[in-house]
Design a protein around this motif. Structure first.
Motif, PDB file in Angstrom:
ATOM      1  N   VAL A 284      28.383  46.912  35.318  1.00 48.01           N
ATOM      2  CA  VAL A 284      29.559  47.642  35.176  1.00 48.01           C
ATOM      3  C   VAL A 284      30.445  47.035  36.124  1.00 48.01           C
ATOM      4  CG1 VAL A 284      28.225  49.597  34.709  1.00 48.01           C
ATOM      5  CG2 VAL A 284      28.799  49.313  36.876  1.00 48.01           C
ATOM      6  N   GLY A 285      31.764  47.247  36.040  1.00 45.47           N
ATOM      7  CA  GLY A 285      33.030  46.642  36.573  1.00 45.47           C
ATOM      8  C   GLY A 285      33.135  47.563  38.019  1.00 45.47           C
ATOM      9  N   PRO A 286      33.552  46.978  39.001  1.00 40.34           N
ATOM     10  CA  PRO A 286      33.525  47.712  40.271  1.00 40.34           C
ATOM     11  C   PRO A 286      34.479  48.665  40.012  1.00 40.34           C
ATOM     12  CG  PRO A 286      34.385  45.491  40.418  1.00 40.34           C
ATOM     13  CD  PRO A 286      33.771  45.495  39.193  1.00 40.34           C
ATOM     14  N   HIS A 287      35.904  48.633  39.592  1.00 43.10           N
ATOM     15  CA  HIS A 287      36.838  49.410  39.536  1.00 43.10           C
ATOM     16  C   HIS A 287      36.212  50.659  38.766  1.00 43.10           C
ATOM     17  CE1 HIS A 287      39.270  45.879  40.544  1.00 43.10           C
ATOM     18  NE2 HIS A 287      40.344  46.941  40.898  1.00 43.10           N
ATOM     19  N   ALA A 288      35.865  50.226  37.434  1.00 42.88           N
ATOM     20  CA  ALA A 288      35.365  51.325  36.691  1.00 42.88           C
ATOM     21  C   ALA A 288      34.293  52.176  37.201  1.00 42.88           C
ATOM     22  CB  ALA A 288      34.828  50.711  35.337  1.00 42.88           C
ATOM     23  N   PHE A 289      33.337  51.569  37.826  1.00 43.79           N
ATOM     24  CA  PHE A 289      32.275  52.385  38.648  1.00 43.79           C
ATOM     25  C   PHE A 289      32.696  53.234  39.860  1.00 43.79           C
ATOM     26  CE2 PHE A 289      29.007  52.345  41.887  1.00 43.79           C
ATOM     27  CZ  PHE A 289      28.132  53.283  41.432  1.00 43.79           C
TER      28      PHE A 289
END
Length: 478
Positions: A284-289
């Motif tokens: 998963v993406g770091p921003h999204a997570f």
């Protein structure tokens, strides 16, 4: 990503999005801040937190650029699940998925120089289509790097939209590496399909619309891949109504969000082929997570059987074609699935159908798997007489029991009990599990060795019968 103060101020609905933006902006400036940069996976995003005001700005940008998709109640699925179930039909976007929201918002946020140079992205499907279409509408050059496994129908559509399509890599990881590291594309802005803040904010507009269309929603069930959609929806929905319960659903064969939660940061998860190929994001993406972990209440996993059955239910009951990933939310709510729970019964539940781009050949396979999971396809292995009329007697009996032969195959070489017998491997169309039990019981009166089940179970049964001294342990079955 956010530290929210304990003060809970009721939000007066979403009749005026601009007014709410002003309130949210004021709250954000005083109560929302990034977590400390010592968190390794948050260092790169410590200065780019996604705030609700950015979602509202995205709503304003997208008011004429993307479809405001309907959110309608499903009578039949409400009866089956025991919920008051509403469907947010994102598959009705022009390119067939919610990805248009983030793609157009990201393109509208480009600087003049970035607009002139163009953008690049790696995608095997929906993000590439959305970026290519809106790039063409806005006059922005778009390059999409697609792996060799990308469906040709999607590749050709991207080219038809005017995008520069580059085929590279065996999978999306290799395509992304080529797009980001090749000197040929230096100067082009890379647009991540699920992790850029503008992408998350664009996805959040779906959450704003849900609260406008179903103001008294209790639960929102969102498919999870790279976590951009659930990050945006949960941020928007819970800002407008903190009492909304947000649940993420991901395939068992690629549970990257759960892996990130357990590790407290995005990590590579095991990925196996899945019907929900659009959700098969290994990390998963770091921003999204960082956004989603603060707003999402729960995450569950669904099996391939559940996904196939959900696609079938939407085709039959709703007359909708939805891809496996898009149907993941429905899959979790069906009887016997993870969200088939007492606390969901009678609640008003909204499920975004986030995509409808599924190849026709794949759709046929998924429907057949759904029919099998629903008990309407029955596979049997029966030993019948190899003399004239033996097969006719078997099929006549099947017909008298209300079964229809869909497929049939003779196997003579693998039967050692009698030379005048032949094994018949057949698939029957039936009306459901109870009908199957009646058929099997009636057949066993004439053909005692009638067996049903998966091909692996039949193979193990045959191995045990042929080689009785072989130790076939059930625990070792794949």
């Amino acid at each position: 990503v956010f530290e929210i103060c304990n003060e809970e101020r009721p939000v007066p609905g979403v009749a005026s999005v601009v007014k709410e933006m002003q309130c949210a902006s004021a709250r954000a400036s005083s109560t929302v801040k990034c977590l400390p940069a010592w968190k390794p996976f948050l260092r790169e995003i410590s200065s780019t937190c996604v705030k609700f005001e950015e979602v509202v700005r995205a709503s304003h940008r997208l008011r004429n650029g993307v479809v405001r998709t309907p959110c309608e109640r499903s009578h039949w699925l409400s009866l089956e699940t025991g919920c008051d179930l509403w469907l947010k039909m994102e598959q009705q976007q022009f390119t067939g998925s919610f990805k248009e929201r983030g793609a157009r918002n990201a393109l509208l946020c480009l600087s003049a120089e970035e607009h002139r140079r163009g953008v690049i992205a790696a995608s095997a499907g929906n993000h590439a289509l959305a970026l290519a279409w809106h790039g063409a509408q806005l006059g922005i050059p778009v390059t999409v790097v697609m792996p060799t496994v990308a469906p040709m129908a999607k590749v050709e559509k991207c080219r038809a939209f005017g995008a520069n399509v580059v085929i590279h890599g065996l999978h999306i990881g290799e395509a992304k590496e080529h797009a980001q590291q090749s000197l040929e594309y230096e100067g082009l802005r890379y647009v991540n399909g699920y992790d850029d803040p503008e992408i998350i904010a664009g996805a959040g507009t779906c959450g704003v619309e849900i609260l406008e269309q179903v103001p008294d929603v209790d639960i929102i069930v969102v498919p999870v891949g790279g976590a951009g959609l659930i990050a945006g929806i949960s941020l928007a929905a819970k800002t407008l109504n903190p009492n909304v319960y947000v649940v993420g659903v991901e395939p068992e064969r690629c549970a990257s969000f759960r892996a990130a939660l357990e590790a407290n940061q995005p990590v590579l998860a095991s990925v196996k082929p899945t019907l929900a190929d659009g959700l098969a994001v290994p990390k998963v993406g770091p921003h999204a997570f960082a956004v989603a972990r603060e707003w999402v209440d729960e995450v569950v996993e669904v099996s391939e059987r559940d996904l196939a059955l959900a696609v079938l239910r939407l085709v039959e009951g709703q007359k909708m074609i939805v891809e496996g990933g898009g149907a993941a939310g429905i899959a979790a709510l069906l009887p016997g699935c993870p969200l088939d729970r007492k606390d969901f019964k009678g609640k008003k539940v909204v499920v975004p159908l986030c995509g409808g781009n599924i190849d026709t050949t794949i759709l046929g396979r998924v429907i057949e798997r759904g029919l099998s999971a629903d008990g309407r396809l029955l596979r049997l292995l029966v030993s019948v007489s190899d003399r004239p009329g033996g097969l006719a007697e078997f099929t006549k009996l099947v017909a008298s029991l209300g079964g229809s032969v869909k497929d049939i195959f003779h196997e003579r070489a693998w039967l050692y009990s009698s030379v005048d017998q032949v094994q018949v491997n057949c698939v029957l169309e039936t009306s459901g599990h109870e009908h199957n039990e009646k058929i099997i019981a009636a057949l066993r009166e004439t053909y005692p060795d009638t067996r049903s089940g998966s091909s692996m179970e039949r193979a193990l049964q045959h191995l045990q019968a042929t080689y009785p001294h072989t130790d076939v342990m059930a625990a070792e079955r794949p």
